[in-house]
Design a protein around this motif. Structure first.
Motif, PDB file in Angstrom:
ATOM      1  N   GLU A 297       0.856  -1.191   0.000  1.00 47.00           N
ATOM      2  CA  GLU A 297       0.000   0.000   0.000  1.00 47.00           C
ATOM      3  C   GLU A 297       0.886   1.233   0.000  1.00 47.00           C
ATOM      4  OE1 GLU A 297      -2.815   0.001   3.172  1.00 47.00           O
ATOM      5  OE2 GLU A 297      -3.557  -1.991   2.695  1.00 47.00           O
ATOM      6  N   ALA A 298       0.399   2.302  -0.610  1.00 53.46           N
ATOM      7  CA  ALA A 298       1.146   3.563  -0.580  1.00 53.46           C
ATOM      8  C   ALA A 298       1.315   3.988   0.872  1.00 53.46           C
ATOM      9  CB  ALA A 298       0.419   4.629  -1.377  1.00 53.46           C
ATOM     10  N   TYR A 299       2.512   4.435   1.223  1.00 53.70           N
ATOM     11  CA  TYR A 299       2.777   4.858   2.596  1.00 53.70           C
ATOM     12  C   TYR A 299       1.930   6.084   2.907  1.00 53.70           C
ATOM     13  CZ  TYR A 299       5.052   6.356   6.831  1.00 53.70           C
ATOM     14  OH  TYR A 299       5.289   6.739   8.121  1.00 53.70           O
ATOM     15  N   SER A 300       1.191   6.014   4.005  1.00 59.61           N
ATOM     16  CA  SER A 300       0.304   7.113   4.369  1.00 59.61           C
ATOM     17  C   SER A 300       0.588   7.646   5.769  1.00 59.61           C
ATOM     18  CB  SER A 300      -1.155   6.667   4.262  1.00 59.61           C
ATOM     19  OG  SER A 300      -1.389   5.586   5.151  1.00 59.61           O
ATOM     20  N   GLY A 301       1.687   7.217   6.360  1.00 57.20           N
ATOM     21  CA  GLY A 301       2.036   7.661   7.701  1.00 57.20           C
ATOM     22  C   GLY A 301       2.661   9.041   7.694  1.00 57.20           C
ATOM     23  N   ASN A 302       3.030   9.484   8.885  1.00 56.44           N
ATOM     24  CA  ASN A 302       3.650  10.802   9.036  1.00 56.44           C
ATOM     25  C   ASN A 302       5.068  10.813   8.480  1.00 56.44           C
ATOM     26  OD1 ASN A 302       1.394  11.843  10.378  1.00 56.44           O
ATOM     27  ND2 ASN A 302       2.144  11.146  12.366  1.00 56.44           N
ATOM     28  N   LEU A 303       5.429  11.919   7.895  1.00 57.03           N
ATOM     29  CA  LEU A 303       6.796  12.156   7.427  1.00 57.03           C
ATOM     30  C   LEU A 303       7.305  13.427   8.079  1.00 57.03           C
ATOM     31  CD1 LEU A 303       6.380  11.371   3.621  1.00 57.03           C
ATOM     32  CD2 LEU A 303       7.547   9.971   5.323  1.00 57.03           C
TER      33      LEU A 303
ATOM     34  N   ALA B 249       4.906  -1.207   2.466  1.00 60.09           N
ATOM     35  CA  ALA B 249       4.514   0.112   1.968  1.00 60.09           C
ATOM     36  C   ALA B 249       5.316   0.480   0.728  1.00 60.09           C
ATOM     37  CB  ALA B 249       4.720   1.166   3.045  1.00 60.09           C
ATOM     38  N   LEU B 250       4.671   1.253  -0.116  1.00 57.36           N
ATOM     39  CA  LEU B 250       5.340   1.804  -1.292  1.00 57.36           C
ATOM     40  C   LEU B 250       5.662   3.266  -1.032  1.00 57.36           C
ATOM     41  CD1 LEU B 250       3.104   0.496  -4.211  1.00 57.36           C
ATOM     42  CD2 LEU B 250       5.393  -0.290  -3.603  1.00 57.36           C
ATOM     43  N   ILE B 251       6.897   3.620  -1.277  1.00 53.13           N
ATOM     44  CA  ILE B 251       7.291   5.020  -1.259  1.00 53.13           C
ATOM     45  C   ILE B 251       7.270   5.457  -2.717  1.00 53.13           C
ATOM     46  CG2 ILE B 251       9.118   6.646  -0.658  1.00 53.13           C
ATOM     47  CD1 ILE B 251       7.711   5.172   1.744  1.00 53.13           C
ATOM     48  N   VAL B 252       6.431   6.429  -3.016  1.00 53.10           N
ATOM     49  CA  VAL B 252       6.246   6.869  -4.397  1.00 53.10           C
ATOM     50  C   VAL B 252       6.484   8.367  -4.470  1.00 53.10           C
ATOM     51  CG1 VAL B 252       4.639   7.000  -6.334  1.00 53.10           C
ATOM     52  CG2 VAL B 252       4.501   5.076  -4.740  1.00 53.10           C
ATOM     53  N   HIS B 253       7.375   8.774  -5.372  1.00 53.78           N
ATOM     54  CA  HIS B 253       7.653  10.186  -5.617  1.00 53.78           C
ATOM     55  C   HIS B 253       7.731  10.419  -7.108  1.00 53.78           C
ATOM     56  CE1 HIS B 253       8.421  10.976  -1.417  1.00 53.78           C
ATOM     57  NE2 HIS B 253       9.278   9.980  -1.383  1.00 53.78           N
ATOM     58  N   LYS B 254       7.197  11.523  -7.524  1.00 54.18           N
ATOM     59  CA  LYS B 254       7.251  11.885  -8.935  1.00 54.18           C
ATOM     60  C   LYS B 254       8.641  12.426  -9.255  1.00 54.18           C
ATOM     61  CE  LYS B 254       4.347  13.957 -12.372  1.00 54.18           C
ATOM     62  NZ  LYS B 254       3.021  14.481 -12.632  1.00 54.18           N
ATOM     63  N   LYS B 255       9.290  11.808 -10.251  1.00 56.72           N
ATOM     64  CA  LYS B 255      10.613  12.276 -10.696  1.00 56.72           C
ATOM     65  C   LYS B 255      10.456  13.444 -11.659  1.00 56.72           C
ATOM     66  CE  LYS B 255      13.258   7.960 -10.720  1.00 56.72           C
ATOM     67  NZ  LYS B 255      14.016   7.115 -11.631  1.00 56.72           N
ATOM     68  N   ASP B 256       9.646  13.227 -12.686  1.00 57.79           N
ATOM     69  CA  ASP B 256       9.341  14.270 -13.663  1.00 57.79           C
ATOM     70  C   ASP B 256       7.959  13.988 -14.223  1.00 57.79           C
ATOM     71  OD1 ASP B 256       9.680  12.330 -15.781  1.00 57.79           O
ATOM     72  OD2 ASP B 256      11.834  12.676 -15.685  1.00 57.79           O
TER      73      ASP B 256
ATOM     74  N   PHE C  63       9.451   7.449  -9.010  1.00 58.13           N
ATOM     75  CA  PHE C  63      10.343   6.640  -8.191  1.00 58.13           C
ATOM     76  C   PHE C  63       9.429   5.808  -7.291  1.00 58.13           C
ATOM     77  CE2 PHE C  63      12.192   6.148  -3.966  1.00 58.13           C
ATOM     78  CZ  PHE C  63      13.344   5.465  -4.263  1.00 58.13           C
ATOM     79  N   ILE C  64       9.561   4.486  -7.349  1.00 55.69           N
ATOM     80  CA  ILE C  64       8.747   3.592  -6.517  1.00 55.69           C
ATOM     81  C   ILE C  64       9.687   2.662  -5.760  1.00 55.69           C
ATOM     82  CG2 ILE C  64       6.992   1.784  -6.492  1.00 55.69           C
ATOM     83  CD1 ILE C  64       5.891   2.999  -9.087  1.00 55.69           C
ATOM     84  N   LEU C  65       9.563   2.666  -4.435  1.00 55.08           N
ATOM     85  CA  LEU C  65      10.411   1.830  -3.587  1.00 55.08           C
ATOM     86  C   LEU C  65       9.524   0.991  -2.667  1.00 55.08           C
ATOM     87  CD1 LEU C  65      13.262   1.062  -2.604  1.00 55.08           C
ATOM     88  CD2 LEU C  65      13.133   2.998  -1.024  1.00 55.08           C
TER      89      LEU C  65
END
Length: 171
Positions: free
Chosen positions: A17-23, A52-59, A64-66
């Motif tokens: 699941e996409a990580y939804s916790g606090n950062l 959990a999936l860490i997802v960030h938009k590169k461009d 980026f999916i980890l």
């Protein structure tokens, strides 16, 4: 015995699941690289591990999916300060390895083992800094890695053993 051919199969991200916790947060666990890792790595349920999936938009068209499997722990004061420093530096310019090493050095920490995970929102730290970054009670367990994996001292199951990662995850 787990089929070694699973190494060639990509991770089934539908099982995460996409990580939804606090950062920011501190992650202790495994970066899952393939289905072999996914099948073989197991953390003791009493520690409440998460997938959990860490997802960030590169461009515009790239992400980026980890996939991560492990514990997401609250950072202590030092950990929050380090995360804020990294976030502020990231806003000014991309944090490269040299800059990252300099920032870690200010906190008497290193990253010699997991540079490949360094990116805009993921900052690897060597495990010897674990007790400097969180006040979670598990820092008092001198055999925490063994206990997380439920490893017996008198036998070694190579398939259950993996390389733990310690990552600071930021916004």
């Amino acid at each position: 015995m787990i089929d070694i051919r699973l190494v060639d199969q990509p991770v089934d991200i539908d099982k995460f699941e996409a990580y939804s916790g606090n950062l920011p947060t501190l992650f202790l666990g495994f970066a899952i690289k393939n289905e072999y890792d996914h099948a073989r790595l197991s953390i003791n349920k009493k520690y409440n591990p998460k997938k959990a999936l860490i997802v960030h938009k590169k461009d515009a068209d790239d992400y980026f999916i980890l996939p991560l499997y492990g514990l997401f722990l609250e950072l202590n004061k030092t950990g929050k300060e380090l995360a804020a420093t990294l976030e502020n530096q990231q806003k000014k310019e991309q944090v490269d390895i040299v800059t990252y090493e300099q920032i870690l050095d200010e906190y008497n920490m290193t990253c010699n083992d997991a540079y490949s995970y360094l990116n805009k929102h993921v900052f690897p730290v060597d495990f010897n800094a674990f007790t400097l970054l969180t006040d979670h009670p598990i820092i008092n367990d001198k055999k925490i890695l063994q206990h997380l994996l439920e490893l017996e001292e008198d036998e070694f199951n190579f398939q259950r053993f993996g390389a733990f990662k310690l990552l600071i995850l930021t916004k």
